[in-house]
Write an enzyme that holds these catalytic residues in place. Sequence first.
Site, PDB file in Angstrom:
ATOM      1  N   ASP A   9       0.870  -1.165   0.000  1.00 24.39           N
ATOM      2  CA  ASP A   9       0.000   0.000   0.000  1.00 24.39           C
ATOM      3  C   ASP A   9       0.917   1.228   0.000  1.00 24.39           C
ATOM      4  O   ASP A   9       2.119   1.116   0.276  1.00 24.39           O
ATOM      5  CB  ASP A   9      -0.888  -0.034   1.246  1.00 24.39           C
ATOM      6  CG  ASP A   9      -1.711   1.221   1.413  1.00 24.39           C
ATOM      7  OD1 ASP A   9      -2.366   1.639   0.444  1.00 24.39           O
ATOM      8  OD2 ASP A   9      -1.685   1.797   2.519  1.00 24.39           O
ATOM      9  N   ASP A  11      -0.033   5.199   1.021  1.00 26.49           N
ATOM     10  CA  ASP A  11      -0.202   6.120   2.147  1.00 26.49           C
ATOM     11  C   ASP A  11      -0.329   5.353   3.464  1.00 26.49           C
ATOM     12  O   ASP A  11      -1.189   4.487   3.612  1.00 26.49           O
ATOM     13  CB  ASP A  11      -1.455   6.976   1.944  1.00 26.49           C
ATOM     14  CG  ASP A  11      -1.372   7.818   0.684  1.00 26.49           C
ATOM     15  OD1 ASP A  11      -0.435   8.620   0.573  1.00 26.49           O
ATOM     16  OD2 ASP A  11      -2.246   7.662  -0.197  1.00 26.49           O
ATOM     17  N   ASP A 171      -1.533  -1.085   5.962  1.00 24.32           N
ATOM     18  CA  ASP A 171      -1.707  -0.469   7.281  1.00 24.32           C
ATOM     19  C   ASP A 171      -3.150  -0.432   7.752  1.00 24.32           C
ATOM     20  O   ASP A 171      -3.430   0.156   8.798  1.00 24.32           O
ATOM     21  CB  ASP A 171      -1.162   0.966   7.258  1.00 24.32           C
ATOM     22  CG  ASP A 171      -2.034   1.905   6.432  1.00 24.32           C
ATOM     23  OD1 ASP A 171      -2.372   1.541   5.288  1.00 24.32           O
ATOM     24  OD2 ASP A 171      -2.379   2.992   6.926  1.00 24.32           O
TER      25      ASP A 171
END
Length: 244
Positions: A9, A11, A171
């Site tokens: 991922d 951000d 995240d």
Amino acid sequence: MAAPLLVFDLDGTLVDSAPDLLATLNTVLPRHGFAADHDPDLRDGIGHGARHLIEFALHRQNAAASDQQLDAMHRDFLDYYEANICVETRLYPGLLDLLDRFENAGWRFAVCTNKIEALSRLVLRKLGVAQRFEAVAGGDTFATRKPDPAHLLGAIAMARAVPDRALMVGDSRTDLDTARSAGVPVIGVSFGYTPVPMAELGPDLLLDSYDELRPEMAETLVAGRAQRPRRAMAAKRKPLAAVS
């Protein structure tokens, strides 16, 4: 045998982009008659695209906006963010060393993010790591995006890799749900943007720092992937004219 692939991922996983995203948001909101919001909890709205972040901020204010207003704010957000995309955005500590370790062990890398592809590539170029990634699949690269597993499987296909030799690193619950639906093992990082602590979401492996991850650990997760049924097909990339 295909080379193993780490799919990140963006951000909250590869880059700490919250300062620039929230600065953009708090520039755009007052331009359109809404209050700025400097609460750090706004970070929880990151990860689903710019429009979602705007809607998340408005919801926190109990404010309503028409579709036309949202469209205008979205365009304004993207324009301002593109011009100020890496003022404070940084790679997370330990990432460059991790890429070196894994590259030396024969791994390759890709990105699967809900940020639009052009801005994702711009961030990576600005931070000097674009050349490290075989593929960048943004939120507008395919007709679908995370948590649809076809987005992740499409990113893997773009990198000329195979799901049996891939790992997802993310995240948020969105990343975990995407990977699990694709039958791909998932590593969770504890330092990103999620309202629910990553430890409570139960990734296959939890990292507090990129210094902790070694290729041998990743190979162990890939080896266990044979027990995970694949339940989706890769998305097909949009024609270039359809990407916006």
